[in-house]
Design a protein around this motif. Structure first.
Motif, PDB file in Angstrom:
ATOM      1  N   ARG A 236       0.812  -1.070   0.013  1.00 15.77           N
ATOM      2  CA  ARG A 236      -0.044  -0.097  -0.027  1.00 15.77           C
ATOM      3  C   ARG A 236       0.951   1.212   0.214  1.00 15.77           C
ATOM      4  NH1 ARG A 236      -0.749   4.751   2.726  1.00 15.77           N
ATOM      5  NH2 ARG A 236      -0.480   3.435   4.811  1.00 15.77           N
ATOM      6  N   ASP A 237       1.489   1.474   1.108  1.00 11.31           N
ATOM      7  CA  ASP A 237       2.461   2.734   1.186  1.00 11.31           C
ATOM      8  C   ASP A 237       3.581   2.706   0.395  1.00 11.31           C
ATOM      9  OD1 ASP A 237       2.526   5.367   1.855  1.00 11.31           O
ATOM     10  OD2 ASP A 237       3.104   4.826   4.116  1.00 11.31           O
TER      11      ASP A 237
ATOM     12  N   HIS B 256       4.545   4.375  12.759  1.00 12.17           N
ATOM     13  CA  HIS B 256       4.313   4.413  11.060  1.00 12.17           C
ATOM     14  C   HIS B 256       5.384   5.751  10.864  1.00 12.17           C
ATOM     15  CE1 HIS B 256       2.102   4.194   7.315  1.00 12.17           C
ATOM     16  NE2 HIS B 256       3.161   5.188   6.987  1.00 12.17           N
TER      17      HIS B 256
ATOM     18  N   HIS C  72       8.161   7.716   8.366  1.00 17.09           N
ATOM     19  CA  HIS C  72       8.490   8.217   6.973  1.00 17.09           C
ATOM     20  C   HIS C  72      10.091   8.572   7.044  1.00 17.09           C
ATOM     21  CE1 HIS C  72       5.283   7.124   4.020  1.00 17.09           C
ATOM     22  NE2 HIS C  72       4.524   7.405   5.048  1.00 17.09           N
TER      23      HIS C  72
ATOM     24  N   ASN D 148       9.519   4.762   3.320  1.00 18.29           N
ATOM     25  CA  ASN D 148       8.966   4.244   4.595  1.00 18.29           C
ATOM     26  C   ASN D 148      10.199   3.586   5.674  1.00 18.29           C
ATOM     27  OD1 ASN D 148       6.615   4.550   2.979  1.00 18.29           O
ATOM     28  ND2 ASN D 148       5.520   3.728   5.026  1.00 18.29           N
TER      29      ASN D 148
ATOM     30  N   HIS E 288      -1.530  10.459   1.031  1.00 22.42           N
ATOM     31  CA  HIS E 288      -0.419  11.342   1.441  1.00 22.42           C
ATOM     32  C   HIS E 288      -0.722  12.960   0.805  1.00 22.42           C
ATOM     33  CE1 HIS E 288       2.004   7.840   2.825  1.00 22.42           C
ATOM     34  NE2 HIS E 288       1.168   8.223   3.759  1.00 22.42           N
TER      35      HIS E 288
HETATM   36 ZN    ZN Z   1       2.652   6.550   5.283  1.00 21.70          ZN
END
Ligand code: ZN
Ligand code: KIV
Length: 521
Positions: A13-14, A202, A204, A238, A519
């Motif tokens: 996903r990300d 989570h 980045h 990430n 995002h």
């Molecule tokens: Zn994210």
């Protein structure tokens, strides 16, 4: 006994939101199966409302992959939550992951709402999700730029509404490890019902601190880390799964925490992600880079010969690093090939083996040695074989030379009709893509990015082309690998064209136009 940390993988996903990293349906399923072999706890398989393709991939992964929980992402909106449930409901362990931005810039500028209204949306979404699914996660997007008092209120209210996991994302990679530690400690000490949920993190990597921030959160009491294989993801990416997992494993003394990850599958997973996305791993990348376990300096080699621990804090075999030369050749049998592929993490249905073997033979016939990296490419090509195709490349030919203006000729087919077109350019790739652009009648199509890399070593390495095209506001990426880089480039370009056309067709069939990139602030 050390605390168990839940590993939530968001590569599908990300990670897939990284420009150019998009994976097709078959590739996503292959990766999800490999993530299960890695013994991941949660796979975030996609963002079901964002497109019909994403919905179908999440649904297929939920229906097939056993072991990990399968999560889908949903904005804090009823239509997202309901669509997400439709996609994940058949999973052995389904999870709905709903989110909303909580920082001032999200609340006021993005949504034009008050904090109280956003809090209510979060609670409503969690309550709706809990009415459908036993396992609900809530994320306070941009949590590290949210006021600590408001963040506490949101966490308390969403736990009270039924969220079993509350995630604290550093969406823009702004935090420092100290700030992260303080934020998680603040929640642990001040939210009265904090014990009723797992706190997740989570991060980045915009400032290169995503892994350090994730580990700081674990030290402060977070019980789940969200990460991606090879650290892929939007912008700088990430937090990298393999770095977090190996840091916890190697420094148990510091964290008193560990994961259930089968670390011996780390290399296979990393190579698979690199091949499926076309994102090469930098040689000096921690844990999975080609040089991560290479000791060049004489003094190091000498020390290693006396005792490996002199310069080695982890053993290469613990991350699954083995000799990658695949010794079978053109006369190798199907059985040997299947065993090697299974070792690399691929599961092959009986009716798929024939076609994979044919592909293997066509590479083995033209190469002296087939490497593991080549096998990953063969598997990706086999996985994309059944993808819908608008235009099919029948033939490509170029004429070029020192005093010649390069000329490309392509033969394309669409719905049974064949078209032959000639193009010119500054080089052979330019000439071939010019011919394709004319044939498909997309004169405004721009080439936004082009790269080609050798996948394995030596003269007979497969060359992989990755091409990003732009048409107005739309972008698409295509990839292909071949022993001939012109052929790979032409096919990669056509794959990008097909992806633009397929997207246009699915839009015509009525997709939620409003579904944003999660995002976009
Ligand atoms: Zn994210
Ligand atoms: O970075 C982020 O905030 C996210 C959320 C959607 C969890 O990816």
């Amino acid at each position: 006994m050390s605390r168990k940390i839940v590993v939530f993988d968001t590569t599908l996903r990300d990670g897939e939101q990284a420009p150019g990293a998009s994976m097709d349906h078959g590739a996503k399923l292959q990766l999800a199966r490999q993530l299960a072999r890695l013994n991941i706890d949660v796979i975030e398989a996609g963002f079901p409302i964002s497109s019909p393709e994403d919905f179908e991939s999440v649904k297929a992964i939920a229906a097939e992959v056993r072991g990990p929980s399968i999560a889908g992402l949903a904005r804090a909106l009823p239509k997202d939550v309901e669509r997400c449930w439709e996609a994940v409901q058949h999973a052995q362990k389904p999870r709905i992951h709903t989110f909303i931005g909580t920082s001032k810039v999200h609340v006021e500028k993005r949504f034009g709402k008050t904090e109280a209204e956003v809090l209510q949306m979060a609670v409503d979404a969690v309550e709706l999700a809990c009415s459908l699914c036993n396992d609900v996660e809530f994320s306070a997007e941009d949590a590290l730029r949210t006021s600590p008092e408001y963040l506490r209120d949101v966490v308390e209210a969403t736990i009270a509404a039924g969220a079993k996991t509350v995630n604290i994302p550093d969406t823009v990679g702004y935090a420092t490890p100290w700030q992260m530690h303080e934020t998680i400690t603040g929640l642990m000490e001040n939210v009265p019902n904090i014990g009723d949920a797992v706190i997740s993190v989570h991060c980045h990597d915009d400032l290169g601190m995503s892994v350090a921030n994730s580990l700081a959160a674990v030290r402060a009491g977070a019980g789940q880390v969200e990460c991606t294989v090879n650290g892929i993801g939007e912008r700088a990416g990430n937090a990298s799964l393999e770095e977090i997992v190996m840091a916890l494993r190697t420094r148990k003394d510091e964290f008193d925490a560990d994961t259930d990850i089968n670390t011996r599958e780390i290399m296979n997973t990393s190579r698979m992600v690199s091949t499926l996305t076309g994102f090469a791993v930098q040689p000096n990348k921690a844990i999975v880079g080609a040089n991560a376990f290479a000791h060049e300096a004489g003094i190091h080699q000498h020390g290693m010969m006396q005792d490996r621990q002199t310069y080695e804090i982890m053993r290469p075999e613990d991350v699954g690093l083995t000799e990658s030369v695949f010794t079978l050749g053109p006369r190798s049998g199907k059985h040997g090939l299947r065993m090697r592929l299974e070792k690399l993490g691929y599961s092959i249905a009986p009716d798929e083996m024939e076609e994979i073997y044919e592909r293997f033979l066509s590479v083995a016939d033209r190469k002296r040695r087939v490497y593991e990296e080549d096998l990953h490419v063969i598997m990706r090509q086999a996985a994309t074989e059944d993808m819908p195709e608008v235009w099919h490349l029948e033939r490509v030919q170029v004429t070029t030379g020192t005093s010649l203006k390069p000329m490309g000729l392509v033969v394309l087919r669409r719905n049974g009709d064949t078209i032959t077109m000639v193009g010119h350019g500054n080089g052979p790739v330019d000439a071939v893509t010019d011919a394709i652009r004319r044939a498909v009648e997309m004169e405004e199509l721009e080439m936004a990015d082009y790269s080609v890399r050798g996948i394995t070593r030596g003269q007979d390495a497969l060359g992989e082309a990755t091409i990003r095209v732009r048409l107005g506001d739309e972008e698409a990426v295509g990839q292909d690998a071949s022993l001939d880089v012109i052929e790979a480039s032409a096919q990669a370009y056509l794959n990008a064209v097909n992806s633009l056309l397929l997207r246009e067709m699915s839009r015509d069939q009525g997709v939620d136009e409003d579904a944003p990139d999660p995002h976009v602030l």
